[in-house]
Design a protein around this motif. Sequence first.
Motif, PDB file in Angstrom:
ATOM      1  N   ASP A   9      -0.364 -15.606  -1.835  1.00  0.00           N
ATOM      2  CA  ASP A   9      -1.283 -14.489  -2.087  1.00  0.00           C
ATOM      3  C   ASP A   9      -0.505 -13.324  -2.701  1.00  0.00           C
ATOM      4  OD1 ASP A   9      -4.204 -13.339  -0.567  1.00  0.00           O
ATOM      5  OD2 ASP A   9      -2.811 -11.962  -1.515  1.00  0.00           O
ATOM      6  N   LEU A  10      -0.965 -12.855  -3.866  1.00  0.00           N
ATOM      7  CA  LEU A  10      -0.289 -11.734  -4.534  1.00  0.00           C
ATOM      8  C   LEU A  10      -0.462 -10.463  -3.715  1.00  0.00           C
ATOM      9  CD1 LEU A  10      -1.440 -12.577  -8.165  1.00  0.00           C
ATOM     10  CD2 LEU A  10       0.928 -12.612  -7.352  1.00  0.00           C
ATOM     11  N   ASP A  11       0.560  -9.623  -3.750  1.00  0.00           N
ATOM     12  CA  ASP A  11       0.518  -8.373  -2.993  1.00  0.00           C
ATOM     13  C   ASP A  11      -0.215  -7.302  -3.790  1.00  0.00           C
ATOM     14  OD1 ASP A  11       2.140  -9.583  -1.020  1.00  0.00           O
ATOM     15  OD2 ASP A  11       3.946  -9.092  -2.177  1.00  0.00           O
ATOM     16  N   ASP A 104      -6.324 -14.063  -6.628  1.00  0.00           N
ATOM     17  CA  ASP A 104      -4.893 -13.850  -6.331  1.00  0.00           C
ATOM     18  C   ASP A 104      -4.387 -14.694  -5.174  1.00  0.00           C
ATOM     19  OD1 ASP A 104      -5.919 -12.522  -4.065  1.00  0.00           O
ATOM     20  OD2 ASP A 104      -4.253 -11.098  -4.100  1.00  0.00           O
ATOM     21  N   LYS A 158       3.508 -10.217   4.643  1.00  0.00           N
ATOM     22  CA  LYS A 158       3.296  -9.273   3.535  1.00  0.00           C
ATOM     23  C   LYS A 158       3.975  -7.939   3.785  1.00  0.00           C
ATOM     24  CE  LYS A 158      -0.807 -10.772   1.196  1.00  0.00           C
ATOM     25  NZ  LYS A 158      -0.313 -10.498  -0.136  1.00  0.00           N
TER      26      LYS A 158
END
Length: 405
Positions: A9-11, A104, A158
């Motif tokens: 998962d993109l930040d 994402d 994250k």
Amino acid sequence: MARRIMHIDLDAFFVSVEQVLNPELQGKPVVVGGRPDRRGVVAAASYEARTFGLHAGMPLTTAHRLCPQAIFIEGSFPKYRDASQRFMAILADFSPYLEPVSLDEAYLDVTGFESLHGSIHQMAVAIKQRIKDELGLSVSIGIASGKVVAKVAAELSKPDGLLEVAAGEERSFLAPLPVAKLPGIGKKTERILNGMGINTIGELSTMPLSALKGHFGASGELLHRHANGIDDRQVEPPGAAKSISRETTFATDTRDRPQLKATLGYLSERVGAELRQKGRQAGCVTLKLRYADFSTITRRHTIKASDADQTIFSTGLKLLTTALSQGRQPVRLIGIGVSNLTEPGWQLDMLDSSAQRLERLNKAIDRIRKKYGFTAIQTGRTLLLKDIFPPGDDGYTLHTPSLSR
Ligand code: TTP
Ligand code: MG
């Protein structure tokens, strides 16, 4: 061998794309969603903005009040779509078993890929590096034996994280976390659980299944399995169905062979009907059994391409007989699936009269069932089910076809 599933998962996705395109935004509290004086909510907040309490879904006016110095950006979808496509293309380079979940976010099944990269951990490092090098974006990756634990691990790591949960550690990994961390538990479910004194996933995992079912119906079982770190959902690449399957959970766990056999017959007919409806033939049959303790096995066997119920059933029955001979516990769930789907046509051996006969028979059954309902025709095998289950589909958990490898 335990599966290795990555959740990637993109930040701060929308914000990060803006920061790549305009480096002046880097390291600052940034919000994508619109002007602070407009109605609307935050779509994405940079991690700098999050330290002020800003988060997705918050009204822009509130965000502005909490963090007046934040930079508010309208945002533009085509940029994010473009970045998303490049992100997914990089992932697809690492494994073909890619399931995009949102712009994402994706699951990647990387089972057996360790030798290519040294280890799965190293593979994740390489994925993170390529995304950084080519897109300038940071990403968080969770790795586990199933989707749900992988997703929780990614979330927990994250931003710019990497967290691997070893096989066998799923339950203890989840146990101390608050129930809201379990995907699928929304505000309402959280409130109900907290009201019952259930605050952690560990506490949820020890709740009796019957109590969970009482409160949450059919999803109580899923909740139970996920809280225990059990999740055998496949990573499902999009596009044409790669497999068709049906499964059913028994009201009471059973070792009764005639009952198992009859159920397998019924499920095989449902799978066969859908295969023919889709105009496909299958080259592989998979049997799935879940035992009383929730442990799950799958056994597969390749076959000559066929769409006949009888072939699916007889192959499944062989697999079932072998599995049952290995003892173990009563069966909780049985499922049958087919994969390696091909378009029939030249593959079909038209000289094989028995294949032709089966095909004609099945087509006729399908026609009658289409007209009068699935249970209008009960073949010898499934007749027995009438004694076990009431007519119709009541008593079955029939799942929609699932994609799988
Ligand atoms: P998320 O992955 O939930 O959030 P994120 O990438 O901004 O932050 P992180 O993953 O690091 O926690 O969502 C991805 C994008 O989807 C997000 O950047 C903007 C968009 N989005 C909305 O438009 N509205 C929303 O309510 C949410 C949650 C996301
Ligand atoms: Mg994200």
